[in-house]
Design a protein around this motif. Structure first.
Motif, PDB file in Angstrom:
ATOM      1  N   ALA A  68     -10.207  -4.938  -6.260  1.00 36.18           N
ATOM      2  CA  ALA A  68      -8.775  -5.227  -6.137  1.00 36.18           C
ATOM      3  C   ALA A  68      -8.555  -6.505  -5.325  1.00 36.18           C
ATOM      4  O   ALA A  68      -7.736  -7.359  -5.695  1.00 36.18           O
ATOM      5  CB  ALA A  68      -8.049  -4.047  -5.489  1.00 36.18           C
ATOM      6  N   TYR A  69      -9.295  -6.659  -4.239  1.00 37.64           N
ATOM      7  CA  TYR A  69      -9.164  -7.840  -3.387  1.00 37.64           C
ATOM      8  C   TYR A  69      -9.564  -9.110  -4.148  1.00 37.64           C
ATOM      9  O   TYR A  69      -8.915 -10.145  -4.035  1.00 37.64           O
ATOM     10  CB  TYR A  69     -10.014  -7.681  -2.131  1.00 37.64           C
ATOM     11  N   LYS A  70     -10.584  -8.997  -4.968  1.00 39.65           N
ATOM     12  CA  LYS A  70     -11.034 -10.140  -5.768  1.00 39.65           C
ATOM     13  C   LYS A  70      -9.924 -10.581  -6.725  1.00 39.65           C
ATOM     14  O   LYS A  70      -9.697 -11.773  -6.905  1.00 39.65           O
ATOM     15  CB  LYS A  70     -12.310  -9.780  -6.534  1.00 39.65           C
ATOM     16  N   LYS A  71      -9.241  -9.625  -7.333  1.00 37.90           N
ATOM     17  CA  LYS A  71      -8.132  -9.969  -8.236  1.00 37.90           C
ATOM     18  C   LYS A  71      -7.026 -10.700  -7.470  1.00 37.90           C
ATOM     19  O   LYS A  71      -6.427 -11.643  -7.980  1.00 37.90           O
ATOM     20  CB  LYS A  71      -7.572  -8.714  -8.916  1.00 37.90           C
ATOM     21  N   PHE A 124      -0.268  -4.216  12.440  1.00 30.61           N
ATOM     22  CA  PHE A 124       0.536  -4.869  13.473  1.00 30.61           C
ATOM     23  C   PHE A 124       0.007  -6.255  13.857  1.00 30.61           C
ATOM     24  O   PHE A 124       0.661  -6.966  14.604  1.00 30.61           O
ATOM     25  CB  PHE A 124       0.678  -3.972  14.701  1.00 30.61           C
ATOM     26  N   ASN A 125      -1.149  -6.653  13.351  1.00 32.54           N
ATOM     27  CA  ASN A 125      -1.703  -7.965  13.661  1.00 32.54           C
ATOM     28  C   ASN A 125      -1.828  -8.878  12.455  1.00 32.54           C
ATOM     29  O   ASN A 125      -2.405  -9.962  12.558  1.00 32.54           O
ATOM     30  CB  ASN A 125      -3.056  -7.820  14.361  1.00 32.54           C
ATOM     31  N   THR A 126      -1.314  -8.462  11.310  1.00 30.96           N
ATOM     32  CA  THR A 126      -1.313  -9.297  10.118  1.00 30.96           C
ATOM     33  C   THR A 126       0.057  -9.971  10.020  1.00 30.96           C
ATOM     34  O   THR A 126       1.080  -9.294  10.070  1.00 30.96           O
ATOM     35  CB  THR A 126      -1.582  -8.445   8.855  1.00 30.96           C
ATOM     36  N   PRO A 127       0.096 -11.290   9.891  1.00 25.89           N
ATOM     37  CA  PRO A 127       1.386 -11.988   9.800  1.00 25.89           C
ATOM     38  C   PRO A 127       2.189 -11.570   8.571  1.00 25.89           C
ATOM     39  O   PRO A 127       1.621 -11.205   7.536  1.00 25.89           O
ATOM     40  CB  PRO A 127       0.994 -13.466   9.703  1.00 25.89           C
ATOM     41  N   VAL A 128       3.505 -11.635   8.683  1.00 24.00           N
ATOM     42  CA  VAL A 128       4.400 -11.293   7.582  1.00 24.00           C
ATOM     43  C   VAL A 128       4.092 -12.172   6.376  1.00 24.00           C
ATOM     44  O   VAL A 128       3.892 -13.377   6.503  1.00 24.00           O
ATOM     45  CB  VAL A 128       5.880 -11.470   8.005  1.00 24.00           C
ATOM     46  N   SER A 132      -4.160  -8.580   4.464  1.00 23.91           N
ATOM     47  CA  SER A 132      -5.328  -8.336   5.317  1.00 23.91           C
ATOM     48  C   SER A 132      -6.589  -8.430   4.472  1.00 23.91           C
ATOM     49  O   SER A 132      -6.544  -8.259   3.249  1.00 23.91           O
ATOM     50  CB  SER A 132      -5.253  -6.952   5.950  1.00 23.91           C
ATOM     51  N   ALA A 133      -7.696  -8.662   5.124  1.00 24.61           N
ATOM     52  CA  ALA A 133      -8.989  -8.532   4.458  1.00 24.61           C
ATOM     53  C   ALA A 133      -9.246  -7.036   4.281  1.00 24.61           C
ATOM     54  O   ALA A 133      -8.673  -6.215   5.002  1.00 24.61           O
ATOM     55  CB  ALA A 133     -10.073  -9.162   5.322  1.00 24.61           C
ATOM     56  N   ILE A 143      -6.434  -2.431   1.879  1.00 30.16           N
ATOM     57  CA  ILE A 143      -5.910  -3.789   1.935  1.00 30.16           C
ATOM     58  C   ILE A 143      -4.434  -3.596   2.264  1.00 30.16           C
ATOM     59  O   ILE A 143      -3.765  -2.747   1.668  1.00 30.16           O
ATOM     60  CB  ILE A 143      -6.014  -4.526   0.594  1.00 30.16           C
ATOM     61  N   ILE A 144      -3.921  -4.375   3.200  1.00 30.80           N
ATOM     62  CA  ILE A 144      -2.507  -4.260   3.596  1.00 30.80           C
ATOM     63  C   ILE A 144      -1.790  -5.574   3.322  1.00 30.80           C
ATOM     64  O   ILE A 144      -2.310  -6.651   3.634  1.00 30.80           O
ATOM     65  CB  ILE A 144      -2.368  -3.934   5.095  1.00 30.80           C
ATOM     66  N   LEU A 145      -0.583  -5.476   2.774  1.00 30.25           N
ATOM     67  CA  LEU A 145       0.324  -6.612   2.642  1.00 30.25           C
ATOM     68  C   LEU A 145       1.503  -6.329   3.566  1.00 30.25           C
ATOM     69  O   LEU A 145       2.225  -5.342   3.365  1.00 30.25           O
ATOM     70  CB  LEU A 145       0.827  -6.775   1.204  1.00 30.25           C
TER      71      LEU A 145
END
Length: 151
Positions: A68-71, A124-128, A132-133, A143-145
């Motif tokens: 999914a991350y690769k896509k 809480f540490n991923t910018p808007v 995330s990796a 994976i978080i958006l």
């Protein structure tokens, strides 16, 4: 609003203490937390907000989350673009093994202290607007958006 904000932060100090300073004296309330957050990242709001709005993809197997991350990389990240929430939602519906996958991975707004360990730390540490990796939690691989943050 300052006093009410300090009271709310005091109630959630245990989660924030782990986040901001690795334990220690941050569990005493809003004033200690504010000092820690200011020195880390005042300008971007990371580590200092109370709520985050996010989407995620959860998979039991690392290979599936990497696929999914690769896509996402091939579609947007490699060209320097941000992943549109609607496109992330399509992949969440396809790949996520969490019930939220049916809603495009939408977790809505959640407060500090609601999510467990690594998930909360990453959210809480991923910018808007950024992704995330892939990372591992007790529930599997994520994976978080991040779509928003507020106090």
């Amino acid at each position: 609003m300052g006093k009410d904000g300090a009271k709310a932060k005091g109630k959630e100090a245990s989660g924030k203490g782990k986040q901001a300073g690795g334990g220690g004296g941050a569990d005493k309330g809003g004033a200690a937390d504010k000092g820690k957050g200011k020195k880390e990242s005042k300008s971007d709001g990371l580590g200092t907000c109370t709520y985050v709005k996010a989407r995620h993809i959860l998979a039991e197997k690392q290979g599936k989350i990497q696929e999914a991350y690769k896509k996402l990389q091939e579609g947007w990240l490699d060209s320097g673009d941000k992943v549109p929430p609607a496109e992330f939602a399509k992949l969440a519906a396809e790949y996520s093994e969490c019930p939220s996958g049916k809603k495009g991975g939408d977790l809505g707004w959640f407060p500090r202290g609601k999510m467990a360990g690594p998930f909360q730390e990453v959210a809480f540490n991923t910018p808007v607007g950024t992704l995330s990796a892939p990372f591992k939690s007790t529930h599997g691989y994520h994976i978080i958006l991040v779509e928003g943050r507020k106090n």
